[in-house]
Scaffold this motif. Structure first.
Motif, mmCIF file in Angstrom:
data_model
loop_
_atom_site.group_PDB
_atom_site.id
_atom_site.type_symbol
_atom_site.label_atom_id
_atom_site.label_comp_id
_atom_site.label_asym_id
_atom_site.label_seq_id
_atom_site.Cartn_x
_atom_site.Cartn_y
_atom_site.Cartn_z
ATOM 1 N N LYS A 111 80.829 -94.425 59.958
ATOM 2 C CA LYS A 111 80.168 -93.627 60.968
ATOM 3 C C LYS A 111 80.533 -92.176 60.744
ATOM 4 O O LYS A 111 81.691 -91.855 60.495
ATOM 5 C CB LYS A 111 80.605 -94.070 62.359
ATOM 6 N N VAL A 112 79.537 -91.303 60.792
ATOM 7 C CA VAL A 112 79.747 -89.875 60.588
ATOM 8 C C VAL A 112 79.740 -89.177 61.936
ATOM 9 O O VAL A 112 78.847 -89.414 62.751
ATOM 10 C CB VAL A 112 78.653 -89.277 59.677
ATOM 11 N N PHE A 113 80.736 -88.354 62.168
ATOM 12 C CA PHE A 113 80.847 -87.591 63.410
ATOM 13 C C PHE A 113 80.755 -86.122 63.061
ATOM 14 O O PHE A 113 81.543 -85.615 62.271
ATOM 15 C CB PHE A 113 82.177 -87.899 64.104
ATOM 16 N N ASN A 114 79.779 -85.443 63.629
ATOM 17 C CA ASN A 114 79.634 -84.000 63.456
ATOM 18 C C ASN A 114 80.057 -83.310 64.745
ATOM 19 O O ASN A 114 79.378 -83.422 65.763
ATOM 20 C CB ASN A 114 78.171 -83.631 63.148
ATOM 21 N N PRO A 115 81.199 -82.599 64.744
ATOM 22 C CA PRO A 115 81.717 -82.014 65.979
ATOM 23 C C PRO A 115 80.902 -80.841 66.493
ATOM 24 O O PRO A 115 81.100 -80.409 67.617
ATOM 25 C CB PRO A 115 83.131 -81.560 65.589
ATOM 26 N N ASN A 116 79.991 -80.294 65.717
ATOM 27 C CA ASN A 116 79.221 -79.128 66.163
ATOM 28 C C ASN A 116 78.169 -79.498 67.145
ATOM 29 O O ASN A 116 77.536 -80.371 67.269
ATOM 30 C CB ASN A 116 78.598 -78.414 64.965
#
Length: 157
Positions: free
Chosen positions: A152-157
């Motif tokens: 799973k990819v998490f993009n904090p922006n």
């Protein structure tokens, strides 16, 4: 193979968890209301596209849980926090420390020994601060790899 009756039960659990009726759930995941109705009645089986839409809108839903009942719903937040803490520990273990043997003095009341310890600790604090600043760049994305082969990819922006 997905047991359709069990799948329907898990789908109803999701609806209850989010306090949604079938119509609003269908609208949120972007499917026709009639297709959800046919699924809930057992007339149709879920498509891969339908499952992926659920996972996209509701990331707390575990793929293996919704398909075959294995795993948990919502996803275990405690396990994710544990993995984050383990990552912090690895970082701390790999952070260089200086004068480790000088931290413990034989005579705690010795003025000379304590001043050496203070100097060593101050130097170590400066190095740790500089090390943290070197890694304080902006995070672009975080990727979680699971033992079951998914990620799973998490993009904090």
């Amino acid at each position: 193979m997905v047991n359709i009756e069990d799948f329907i039960k898990r789908l109803e659990i999701i609806l209850d968890y989010y306090s949604l009726n079938a119509s609003s759930f269908a609208d949120k995941i972007g499917v026709q209301r009639s297709s959800l109705s046919h699924l809930l009645s057992g007339r149709n089986k879920p498509s891969l596209d339908f499952i992926l839409k659920i996972l996209e809108v509701y990331p707390e839903v575990d793929l293996y849980w919704i398909l075959n009942g294995k795993g948990t719903f919502p996803k275990n937040v405690f396990a994710a926090e544990k993995r984050e803490n383990q990552a912090e520990e690895v970082f701390k273990q790999n952070t260089p420390t200086l004068f480790a043997e000088e931290k413990i003095s034989n005579n705690l009341f010795s003025e000379t020994q304590n001043s050496i310890n203070r100097n060593a600790l101050e130097t170590e604090k400066m190095i740790n601060k500089n090390t943290k600043e070197a890694f304080s760049g902006e995070v672009e994305k975080i990727v979680f790899f699971y033992k079951n082969g998914t990620f799973k990819v998490f993009n904090p922006n």
